[in-house]
Design an enzyme around this catalytic site. Structure first.
Site, short mmCIF file in Angstrom:
data_model
loop_
_atom_site.label_atom_id
_atom_site.label_comp_id
_atom_site.label_asym_id
_atom_site.label_seq_id
_atom_site.Cartn_x
_atom_site.Cartn_y
_atom_site.Cartn_z
NE ARG A 231 -3.56 -0.83 -0.14
CZ ARG A 231 -4.17 -0.89 -1.34
NH1 ARG A 231 -3.77 -1.75 -2.24
NH2 ARG A 231 -5.15 -0.06 -1.61
CG HIS B 1 -2.18 0.33 -7.81
ND1 HIS B 1 -2.69 1.01 -6.73
CD2 HIS B 1 -2.29 -0.99 -7.48
CE1 HIS B 1 -3.10 0.17 -5.80
NE2 HIS B 1 -2.85 -1.06 -6.23
#
Length: 328
Positions: free
Chosen positions: A244, A292
């Site tokens: 994250r 991502h």
């Protein structure tokens, strides 16, 4: 499968007025209609909708979402379950509009876990085989042989030994790397030296040539990679963050890279996504940024989505429920 079963299932999924709403919530990944069509193929008897044709929103009992819009929960008076698509549930459980009685479930699919492990491996091998150096030599038409690094003499650290982290540790182990793992609580993985607890983190970081961060976002892990822990990283090591974005204090990372601890950072997740064009990370010579993409395909996880919808209608225990207090 018997006719009686189908009638029972039909009653569970349609006769009670329950419906599943698919809303990815952002661009650059699956589209709502694409995912809804796939779910309908797996469960044709189910009432699966998108916001393009939502029908009566009072029918919606389950929401399948990646990024949850601020105003959507208030429009769903009978919402009982938010099914998170993709990794990370921190934005869902922190959403102020989700009532306390609404359950949250995550996915634990194998395919994206393997993809994230392969992503980490790709950047480890990129450095092991001197790919960047050879590419630079080619720009100068220079024949400059460099010895690749040997896996068995290279130590890879994996922060987070859950579903994804354990896949990463096992992949590195199977390719002959010396693998160290770290987690909050004790774990055992054959062939991996496992550490746990805050006291063991910095000593482990100082031993690793590569550090793969694959932790969830919780109160205990946010900014875990801060100025203090970055200072403990082995000089010249590579930090790979596929967990994250908020695991890393990005300002502290830039300062640490300037000092050479670590020597390079590969960031697939950032504190702000998309990363603003003005952010200094884009231009830093020791940073590699990807948008991502480390774990992309849901694969077998779609079966868990449809199974949770069935279980919700049948009032059976749900798969992969999140403890909203713990954050995962």
């Amino acid at each position: 499968m018997t006719e009686r079963y189908w009638l029972t299932k039909e009653k569970q999924l349609k006769g009670t007025g329950m419906a599943l709403l698919v809303n990815i919530g952002h661009d650059g990944w699956y589209k709502d209609d694409e995912l809804a069509q796939e779910l309908r193929r797996q469960m044709p008897e189910a009432d699966i909708r998108t916001l393009d044709a939502p029908g009566d929103l009072a029918d919606i009992t389950m929401l399948a979402v990646s990024a949850l819009a601020a105003d959507l929960p208030a429009k769903l008076p009978n919402l009982a379950l938010v099914q998170k698509l993709g990794a990370g549930v921190e934005t869902i459980i922190a959403h102020p509009a989700i009532a306390p009685e609404v359950q949250v479930a995550r996915l634990k699919p194998l395919e994206p876990a393997r993809e994230i492990a392969q992503y980490c491996l790709a950047y480890v091998l990129h450095a092991q085989r001197n790919i960047a150096a050879h590419a630079e030599s080619q720009t100068r038409a220079a024949w400059e042989p460099l010895a690749p690094k040997q896996n068995h003499k290279t130590r890879v650290g994996v922060l987070g030994l859950g579903h994804i982290g354990s896949q990463t540790a096992l992949l590195m182990r199977d390719l002959g790397f010396d693998v160290l793992g770290w987690s909050r609580s004790a774990k055992e993985i054959p062939g991996v030296t496992c550490h746990h607890g805050s006291a063991t983190l910095k000593p482990m970081l100082g031993q690793c040539d590569y550090v793969c961060a694959i932790l969830p976002s919780t109160a205990q892990t946010r900014a875990l990679i801060n100025a203090e822990s970055l200072a403990a990283i082995k000089p010249g090591a590579t930090l790979i963050n596929a967990g994250r974005g908020d695991l890393v204090d990005e300002a502290a990372l830039i300062a640490a890279l300037d000092r050479g601890t670590p020597g390079h950072a590969v960031l697939d997740v950032l504190c702000s996504e998309p990363l603003p064009a003005s952010d200094p990370l884009w231009q830093h010579p020791k940073v590699t940024i990807t948008p991502h993409v480390s774990g992309w395909h849901l694969g077998d996880a779609l079966g868990d989505v449809t199974e949770n919808f069935r279980r919700l209608g049948a009032k059976e225990p749900l798969l992969h429920l999140v403890d909203r207090q713990r954050g995962y």
